[in-house]
Design a protein around this motif. Structure first.
Motif, mmCIF file in Angstrom:
data_model
loop_
_atom_site.group_PDB
_atom_site.id
_atom_site.type_symbol
_atom_site.label_atom_id
_atom_site.label_comp_id
_atom_site.label_asym_id
_atom_site.label_seq_id
_atom_site.Cartn_x
_atom_site.Cartn_y
_atom_site.Cartn_z
ATOM 1 N N LYS A 17 -4.877 2.963 7.754
ATOM 2 C CA LYS A 17 -3.774 3.921 7.835
ATOM 3 C C LYS A 17 -3.482 4.361 9.270
ATOM 4 N N ILE A 18 -4.268 3.882 10.214
ATOM 5 C CA ILE A 18 -4.036 4.202 11.625
ATOM 6 C C ILE A 18 -3.075 3.156 12.191
ATOM 7 N N LEU A 19 -1.956 3.641 12.676
ATOM 8 C CA LEU A 19 -0.909 2.767 13.211
ATOM 9 C C LEU A 19 -0.715 3.051 14.691
ATOM 10 N N ILE A 20 -0.075 2.140 15.373
ATOM 11 C CA ILE A 20 0.296 2.388 16.770
ATOM 12 C C ILE A 20 1.810 2.509 16.825
ATOM 13 N N ILE A 21 2.258 3.696 17.176
ATOM 14 C CA ILE A 21 3.682 3.982 17.312
ATOM 15 C C ILE A 21 3.875 4.662 18.662
ATOM 16 N N ARG A 22 4.859 4.180 19.404
ATOM 17 C CA ARG A 22 5.125 4.690 20.762
ATOM 18 C C ARG A 22 3.898 4.554 21.659
ATOM 19 N N GLY A 23 3.097 3.537 21.376
ATOM 20 C CA GLY A 23 1.917 3.276 22.196
ATOM 21 C C GLY A 23 0.754 4.210 21.925
ATOM 22 N N VAL A 24 0.813 4.957 20.825
ATOM 23 C CA VAL A 24 -0.223 5.941 20.496
ATOM 24 C C VAL A 24 -0.741 5.652 19.088
ATOM 25 N N LYS A 25 -2.055 5.812 18.890
ATOM 26 C CA LYS A 25 -2.629 5.670 17.549
ATOM 27 C C LYS A 25 -2.289 6.920 16.754
ATOM 28 N N VAL A 26 -1.656 6.714 15.601
ATOM 29 C CA VAL A 26 -1.217 7.838 14.770
ATOM 30 C C VAL A 26 -1.479 7.545 13.301
ATOM 31 N N MET A 27 -1.347 8.595 12.516
ATOM 32 C CA MET A 27 -1.377 8.480 11.062
ATOM 33 C C MET A 27 -0.130 9.185 10.523
ATOM 34 N N ILE A 28 0.483 8.588 9.522
ATOM 35 C CA ILE A 28 1.720 9.120 8.934
ATOM 36 C C ILE A 28 1.382 10.268 7.975
ATOM 37 N N ASP A 29 2.273 11.251 7.920
ATOM 38 C CA ASP A 29 2.038 12.450 7.111
ATOM 39 C C ASP A 29 1.691 12.143 5.658
ATOM 40 N N SER A 30 2.378 11.191 5.053
ATOM 41 C CA SER A 30 2.112 10.895 3.639
ATOM 42 C C SER A 30 0.714 10.296 3.444
ATOM 43 N N ASP A 31 0.262 9.485 4.402
ATOM 44 C CA ASP A 31 -1.102 8.933 4.323
ATOM 45 C C ASP A 31 -2.136 10.040 4.470
ATOM 46 N N LEU A 32 -1.911 10.932 5.431
ATOM 47 C CA LEU A 32 -2.846 12.039 5.623
ATOM 48 C C LEU A 32 -2.875 12.949 4.400
ATOM 49 N N ALA A 33 -1.716 13.171 3.798
ATOM 50 C CA ALA A 33 -1.653 14.020 2.604
ATOM 51 C C ALA A 33 -2.530 13.437 1.490
ATOM 52 N N VAL A 34 -2.431 12.119 1.289
ATOM 53 C CA VAL A 34 -3.251 11.461 0.257
ATOM 54 C C VAL A 34 -4.731 11.622 0.597
ATOM 55 N N LEU A 35 -5.074 11.361 1.864
ATOM 56 C CA LEU A 35 -6.477 11.459 2.275
ATOM 57 C C LEU A 35 -7.013 12.887 2.104
ATOM 58 N N TYR A 36 -6.198 13.882 2.471
ATOM 59 C CA TYR A 36 -6.636 15.274 2.380
ATOM 60 C C TYR A 36 -6.497 15.852 0.967
ATOM 61 N N GLY A 37 -5.902 15.090 0.052
ATOM 62 C CA GLY A 37 -5.796 15.541 -1.335
ATOM 63 C C GLY A 37 -4.742 16.594 -1.566
ATOM 64 N N VAL A 38 -3.649 16.532 -0.802
ATOM 65 C CA VAL A 38 -2.531 17.461 -0.984
ATOM 66 C C VAL A 38 -1.244 16.641 -1.048
ATOM 67 N N THR A 39 -0.162 17.298 -1.405
ATOM 68 C CA THR A 39 1.124 16.592 -1.393
ATOM 69 C C THR A 39 1.664 16.578 0.039
ATOM 70 N N THR A 40 2.527 15.624 0.309
ATOM 71 C CA THR A 40 3.142 15.547 1.631
ATOM 72 C C THR A 40 3.941 16.824 1.888
ATOM 73 N N LYS A 41 4.588 17.332 0.858
ATOM 74 C CA LYS A 41 5.372 18.556 0.991
ATOM 75 C C LYS A 41 4.479 19.719 1.422
ATOM 76 N N ARG A 42 3.339 19.869 0.775
ATOM 77 C CA ARG A 42 2.400 20.960 1.128
ATOM 78 C C ARG A 42 1.888 20.781 2.548
ATOM 79 N N LEU A 43 1.536 19.558 2.912
ATOM 80 C CA LEU A 43 1.043 19.279 4.259
ATOM 81 C C LEU A 43 2.085 19.686 5.302
ATOM 82 N N ASN A 44 3.328 19.260 5.089
ATOM 83 C CA ASN A 44 4.389 19.574 6.050
ATOM 84 C C ASN A 44 4.731 21.067 6.068
#
Length: 181
Positions: A17-44
């Motif tokens: 789930k770690i991607l490189i975007i704009r030359g930086v290692k990042v994780m997308i909000d929806s992936d983090l939400a799944v990992l943290y056990g919350v909805t993307t809406k709640r995370l944001n």
């Protein structure tokens, strides 16, 4: 209570789930939400409530073009294709900050895993960089040795030419007056 030393999620799943975007290692909000056990809406929502904790080097919103690229290159993010919202990308520091605003046992444990994986990736990159540097040094040595070997062959060729010229001089019939004793 969840054991902090026991990984909840296999490392391969997090690493994928770690991607490189704009030359930086990042994780997308929806992936983090799944990992943290919350909805993307709640995370944001938590991110917006704590916006001061997420400067641009911790989190940024993808452009439409970046979203399309991510959807095209990452099968697990295909669900974003039809989302009207542009996803957020969190750097390592942003992912760490998320755990503090979500404040659940699961978020803390998953966050520890994420930090360890980012650190391991950084160590691998450093090792890889060191190996590349050593290979470059060896290559430079090879180039220098090749030049020296070519120089030796050139000297040998010149020496052989000189020897052949001396042999030709000795074998040549002498012309001129000779005194015989």
């Amino acid at each position: 209570m969840i054991d902090k030393n026991e990984p909840l999620i296999p490392e391969e799943v997090i690493m994928s789930k770690i991607l490189i975007i704009r030359g930086v290692k990042v994780m997308i909000d929806s992936d983090l939400a799944v990992l943290y056990g919350v909805t993307t809406k709640r995370l944001n929502e938590q991110v917006k409530r704590n916006s001061k904790r997420f400067p641009e080097d911790f989190m940024f919103q993808l452009t439409e073009k970046e979203k399309q690229e991510v959807v095209a290159n990452c099968d697990h993010l295909e669900r974003l294709k039809f989302s009207p919202n542009l996803p957020y990308a969190f750097t390592e520091h942003g992912a760490v900050m998320l755990a503090s605003v979500l404040n659940s046992d699961r978020a803390i444990i998953v966050n520890i895993q994420i930090v360890r994986i980012f650190n391991r990736m950084r160590q691998l990159l450093e090792t890889h960089t060191e190996i590349l540097r050593k290979l470059e040094q060896l290559q430079k040595k090879d180039v220098e040795q090749d030049r020296q070997i070519l120089l030796i062959f050139e000297y040998l060729r010149q020496l052989e030419q000189s020897r052949q010229q001396q042999d030709q001089q000795v074998q040549r019939k002498r012309i001129g007056f000779r005194l015989d004793d």
